[in-house]
Design an enzyme around this catalytic site. Structure first.
Site, PDB file in Angstrom:
ATOM      1  N   HIS A   1       0.294  -4.756  -7.262  1.00  0.00           N
ATOM      2  CA  HIS A   1      -0.503  -3.805  -7.512  1.00  0.00           C
ATOM      3  C   HIS A   1      -1.155  -3.354  -5.742  1.00  0.00           C
ATOM      4  O   HIS A   1      -1.231  -3.708  -5.094  1.00  0.00           O
ATOM      5  CB  HIS A   1      -1.704  -3.987  -7.571  1.00  0.00           C
ATOM      6  CG  HIS A   1      -2.412  -4.944  -7.663  1.00  0.00           C
ATOM      7  ND1 HIS A   1      -2.149  -6.863  -7.262  1.00  0.00           N
ATOM      8  CD2 HIS A   1      -3.886  -5.019  -6.862  1.00  0.00           C
ATOM      9  CE1 HIS A   1      -3.094  -6.966  -6.897  1.00  0.00           C
ATOM     10  NE2 HIS A   1      -3.981  -6.300  -6.325  1.00  0.00           N
TER      11      HIS A   1
ATOM     12  N   HIS B   1      -1.874  -0.482  -0.183  1.00  0.00           N
ATOM     13  CA  HIS B   1      -0.469  -1.412   0.136  1.00  0.00           C
ATOM     14  C   HIS B   1      -0.021  -2.574  -1.032  1.00  0.00           C
ATOM     15  O   HIS B   1      -1.436  -2.245  -1.422  1.00  0.00           O
ATOM     16  CB  HIS B   1      -1.018  -2.435   1.515  1.00  0.00           C
ATOM     17  CG  HIS B   1      -1.606  -3.273   1.354  1.00  0.00           C
ATOM     18  ND1 HIS B   1      -3.103  -2.859   0.981  1.00  0.00           N
ATOM     19  CD2 HIS B   1      -1.726  -4.553   1.025  1.00  0.00           C
ATOM     20  CE1 HIS B   1      -3.975  -3.992   1.117  1.00  0.00           C
ATOM     21  NE2 HIS B   1      -2.277  -5.218   1.437  1.00  0.00           N
TER      22      HIS B   1
END
Length: 165
Positions: free
Chosen positions: A34, A115
């Site tokens: 996620h 990221h």
């Protein structure tokens, strides 16, 4: 006490594409991949409705187009880079940060660097694979307040990025 964070999750297609490009040892638990928009840490359970109410007041940004490509590290951590509508994503993240701070739930003030954490152990081969990786575009349509419980992520609250429940 709950360990809370706000996240965007990728499409199933984006997860599957990345998973197929990684060694099986690095592709464990892809359901946890996620983009963290806000990490609140430990929050008393009675305060969870206040966190959700603060998030409900954040103006919806509309769907956000993203793509996984490249890599980087934080110490030993290896991550896949996120590209696409990053200005829209950063503005949305700032709205979340302000709403939570105004409600008494300040989050980490470090610069936002979207990221996906892939591994907590540095591995040159994995870093090289990720560095050359370019995945398909996907559209983030929802964000969620999550609770991390003994290594599992459980949704607490979610909303569409278009503002519909």
């Amino acid at each position: 006490m709950s360990r809370l964070f706000v996240a965007l999750f990728p499409s199933a297609e984006a997860v599957d594409h990345l998973r197929r490009h990684l060694p099986s040892s690095a592709a464990r638990r892809p359901e946890k991949w996620h983009v963290t928009l806000a990490f609140l840490g430990d929050v008393p359970d009675p305060d969870i409705p206040s966190v959700a109410a603060a998030l409900a007041d954040v103006p919806p940004p509309g769907p956000i187009s993203l793509r996984l490509a490249g890599s980087g590290t934080f110490g030993q951590v290896i991550w896949a880079g996120v590209h696409g509508s990053l200005e829209q994503l950063a503005a949305f993240r700032e709205d979340i940060r302000v709403a939570l701070a105004d409600a008494g739930f300040p989050i980490d003030a470090r610069p936002f660097r979207p990221h996906f954490t892939i591994s907590y152990r540095h591995d040159r081969r994995l870093a090289a694979i990720l560095d050359a990786y370019a995945g398909p575009s996907w559209t983030a349509n929802e964000f969620a307040l999550m609770n991390s419980v003994e290594g599992d992520y459980r949704p607490v609250w979610a909303r569409s990025l278009s503002g519909t429940p």
